[in-house]
Scaffold this active site. Sequence first.
Site, mmCIF file in Angstrom:
data_model
loop_
_atom_site.group_PDB
_atom_site.id
_atom_site.type_symbol
_atom_site.label_atom_id
_atom_site.label_comp_id
_atom_site.label_asym_id
_atom_site.label_seq_id
_atom_site.Cartn_x
_atom_site.Cartn_y
_atom_site.Cartn_z
ATOM 1 N N ARG A 148 -4.793 0.359 -1.205
ATOM 2 C CA ARG A 148 -6.100 -0.248 -0.949
ATOM 3 C C ARG A 148 -7.053 0.781 -0.337
ATOM 4 N NH1 ARG A 148 -3.353 -5.148 2.117
ATOM 5 N NH2 ARG A 148 -2.297 -3.274 2.862
ATOM 6 N N GLY A 169 2.951 4.760 0.749
ATOM 7 C CA GLY A 169 3.204 4.615 2.186
ATOM 8 C C GLY A 169 4.357 5.522 2.568
ATOM 9 N N ILE A 189 7.678 5.279 2.017
ATOM 10 C CA ILE A 189 8.608 5.588 0.919
ATOM 11 C C ILE A 189 7.874 6.284 -0.225
ATOM 12 C CG2 ILE A 189 10.223 4.602 -0.761
ATOM 13 C CD1 ILE A 189 10.685 2.292 1.289
ATOM 14 N N HIS A 248 19.455 -3.873 -6.772
ATOM 15 C CA HIS A 248 18.793 -3.732 -5.465
ATOM 16 C C HIS A 248 19.640 -2.872 -4.518
ATOM 17 C CE1 HIS A 248 15.711 -5.825 -2.618
ATOM 18 N NE2 HIS A 248 16.021 -4.623 -2.166
ATOM 19 N N VAL A 249 19.849 -1.633 -4.918
ATOM 20 C CA VAL A 249 20.729 -0.739 -4.152
ATOM 21 C C VAL A 249 20.008 0.482 -3.584
ATOM 22 C CG1 VAL A 249 22.878 -1.374 -5.334
ATOM 23 C CG2 VAL A 249 21.459 0.460 -6.299
ATOM 24 N N ARG A 269 9.215 -4.684 -4.876
ATOM 25 C CA ARG A 269 9.685 -6.069 -4.911
ATOM 26 C C ARG A 269 9.539 -6.593 -6.337
ATOM 27 N NH1 ARG A 269 12.286 -5.392 -1.085
ATOM 28 N NH2 ARG A 269 12.098 -6.299 0.983
ATOM 29 N N GLU A 288 16.247 -12.564 -7.528
ATOM 30 C CA GLU A 288 17.566 -11.944 -7.274
ATOM 31 C C GLU A 288 18.557 -12.959 -6.711
ATOM 32 O OE1 GLU A 288 16.727 -8.597 -4.748
ATOM 33 O OE2 GLU A 288 15.391 -7.699 -6.223
HETATM 34 P P1 NAP Z 1 4.559 1.123 3.875
HETATM 35 O O1 NAP Z 1 4.736 2.421 4.581
HETATM 36 O O2 NAP Z 1 3.887 0.005 4.577
HETATM 37 O O3 NAP Z 1 3.777 1.443 2.521
HETATM 38 C C1 NAP Z 1 3.212 0.474 1.717
HETATM 39 C C2 NAP Z 1 2.053 1.089 0.955
HETATM 40 O O4 NAP Z 1 1.552 0.130 0.013
HETATM 41 C C3 NAP Z 1 0.901 1.503 1.835
HETATM 42 O O5 NAP Z 1 0.526 2.797 1.492
HETATM 43 C C4 NAP Z 1 -0.219 0.511 1.515
HETATM 44 O O6 NAP Z 1 -1.477 1.174 1.567
HETATM 45 C C5 NAP Z 1 0.135 0.084 0.089
HETATM 46 N N1 NAP Z 1 -0.274 -1.303 -0.167
HETATM 47 C C6 NAP Z 1 0.058 -2.404 0.562
HETATM 48 N N2 NAP Z 1 -0.500 -3.499 0.016
HETATM 49 C C7 NAP Z 1 -1.192 -3.070 -1.070
HETATM 50 C C8 NAP Z 1 -1.994 -3.732 -2.041
HETATM 51 N N3 NAP Z 1 -2.205 -5.067 -1.992
HETATM 52 N N4 NAP Z 1 -2.558 -3.000 -3.023
HETATM 53 C C9 NAP Z 1 -2.372 -1.658 -3.067
HETATM 54 N N5 NAP Z 1 -1.620 -0.972 -2.175
HETATM 55 C C10 NAP Z 1 -1.046 -1.670 -1.194
HETATM 56 O O7 NAP Z 1 5.949 0.561 3.386
HETATM 57 P P2 NAP Z 1 7.271 1.367 2.983
HETATM 58 O O8 NAP Z 1 8.116 1.603 4.165
HETATM 59 O O9 NAP Z 1 6.871 2.521 2.126
HETATM 60 O O10 NAP Z 1 7.990 0.235 2.073
HETATM 61 C C11 NAP Z 1 7.341 -0.270 0.941
HETATM 62 C C12 NAP Z 1 8.100 -1.421 0.314
HETATM 63 O O11 NAP Z 1 9.214 -0.949 -0.424
HETATM 64 C C13 NAP Z 1 8.698 -2.454 1.268
HETATM 65 O O12 NAP Z 1 7.743 -3.369 1.742
HETATM 66 C C14 NAP Z 1 9.746 -3.120 0.400
HETATM 67 O O13 NAP Z 1 9.194 -4.211 -0.292
HETATM 68 C C15 NAP Z 1 10.131 -2.030 -0.597
HETATM 69 N N6 NAP Z 1 11.501 -1.528 -0.371
HETATM 70 C C16 NAP Z 1 12.447 -1.725 -1.322
HETATM 71 C C17 NAP Z 1 13.723 -1.232 -1.127
HETATM 72 C C18 NAP Z 1 14.793 -1.424 -2.161
HETATM 73 O O14 NAP Z 1 15.963 -1.516 -1.779
HETATM 74 N N7 NAP Z 1 14.476 -1.458 -3.433
HETATM 75 C C19 NAP Z 1 14.054 -0.570 0.049
HETATM 76 C C20 NAP Z 1 13.073 -0.391 0.999
HETATM 77 C C21 NAP Z 1 11.783 -0.864 0.779
HETATM 78 P P3 NAP Z 1 -2.840 0.373 1.920
HETATM 79 O O15 NAP Z 1 -2.555 -0.396 3.182
HETATM 80 O O16 NAP Z 1 -3.878 1.435 2.047
HETATM 81 O O17 NAP Z 1 -3.078 -0.526 0.756
HETATM 82 C C1 8YV Z 2 17.448 -3.962 1.513
HETATM 83 C C2 8YV Z 2 14.923 -3.597 1.189
HETATM 84 O O1 8YV Z 2 17.995 -4.257 0.280
HETATM 85 O O2 8YV Z 2 14.338 -2.711 3.291
HETATM 86 C C3 8YV Z 2 13.991 -3.394 2.332
HETATM 87 O O3 8YV Z 2 12.856 -3.904 2.257
HETATM 88 O O4 8YV Z 2 14.563 -4.176 0.191
HETATM 89 C C4 8YV Z 2 16.305 -3.044 1.235
HETATM 90 O O5 8YV Z 2 16.430 -1.942 2.045
HETATM 91 C C5 8YV Z 2 17.299 -5.253 2.247
HETATM 92 O O6 8YV Z 2 16.295 -5.351 3.112
HETATM 93 C C6 8YV Z 2 18.583 -5.620 2.985
HETATM 94 O O7 8YV Z 2 19.525 -6.021 2.135
#
Ligand code: NAP
Ligand code: 8YV
Length: 318
Positions: free
Chosen positions: A176, A154, A156, A280-281, A233, A262
């Site tokens: 998907r 998506g 990211i 988680h940074v 996640r 966490e």
């Molecule tokens: P996004 O643009 O909605 O991208 C999510 C991608 O995952 C889409 O391409 C979607 O494609 C795919 N997807 C969703 N459900 C799926 C499934 N069941 N099976 C296979 N593929 C699936 O979201 P984003 O902005 O990139 O963010 C993604 C995630 O990163 C967030 O929801 C969050 O949990 C995590 N995150 C973590 C941090 C951190 O601090 N570590 C920071 C920011 C975000 P399809 O719809 O075609 O399946």
């Molecule tokens: C943050 C994240 O850690 O945006 C998300 O989904 O996991 C991170 O950017 C969190 O949301 C705020 O602490």
Amino acid sequence: MTDPKPVILIPGRINDRVRARVEAEFDCISIASADAGLVDPARRSAVVGIAAMTSITAQFMDAFENLAIIANYGVGYDAVDIKHAAERGIMVTNTPDVLSDEVADTTIALVLNTLREFPKAEAYLRAGRWESEGGYPLTSMTLRGRTAGIFGLGRIGLAIGRRLEGFGTPIHYHNRSQRNDVSYTYHDSLVGLANAVDLLICVVPGGAETDKIIDHKVFEALGENGVLINVGRGQSVDEPALIKALSQRTIAAAGLDVFADEPRVPKALLDLPNVCLLPHVASASIATRNAMADLCVDNLVAWLSGKPAITAVPETAS
Ligand code: NAP
Ligand code: 8YV
């Protein structure tokens, strides 16, 4: 006489800038956690908005009969009962895009730190071992020659892919649905993706559909030279199965920014030599968190002044 300011509830901890702006622009009620019992019953019907980075259940929402918007601080909104919010007609917003580049930068750092052991090499230097024992051992793993698989291509995932292109790394992915705007190799299953690559990067949203989806079958497919990186996640990984796969060298290593419970990290993971762990940074720079804070509060301001939300999540976008 001027109209009273809308009442916004902040349950639990949140970024300082979110709190400061909500306090300046609204009538703010802060409570220690998402427990409706902590809000004076006489004030509950006045609450029209919630700004949160914590779990928001159906029961909590239902304590506030005039709740109109939940502004989630973060792009992932798996902690919000989105089905219930949509059924009740409550707008839910998140903070997409403004953090994608930061999270992708962190992912590349985590990939390199996991493969090339830079945190361990620095600890070796700081302990005086370079001088006393000689150079840090050569690393058995490298990014050279690896094929990356992005699970969740998506916003990211694409930012990670663009960076990996610069490293000359072939890229595969699983979503998907297949995208028509990239030339990366598509796999219609996660196990199929894991079979084809030796660097699996998870950046898929949390929630019921992805709960523990990275399991022993995925580790077996990834193989003994395989490396898992998780910046999505923690709940998407079957953690006991991961610990077993790392201990038995079903896979070679893992780099994790997120965990199932966490901030608790299982001792068995901490004790493993073949993991690189971050608290988680991925988005945690002041600049990026400020941008997320502003988007979180700007959504409240827009919606409560009768304008469209800036970044409504798909389930509540009209
Ligand atoms: P996004 O643009 O909605 O991208 C999510 C991608 O995952 C889409 O391409 C979607 O494609 C795919 N997807 C969703 N459900 C799926 C499934 N069941 N099976 C296979 N593929 C699936 O979201 P984003 O902005 O990139 O963010 C993604 C995630 O990163 C967030 O929801 C969050 O949990 C995590 N995150 C973590 C941090 C951190 O601090 N570590 C920071 C920011 C975000 P399809 O719809 O075609 O399946
Ligand atoms: C943050 C994240 O850690 O945006 C998300 O989904 O996991 C991170 O950017 C969190 O949301 C705020 O602490």
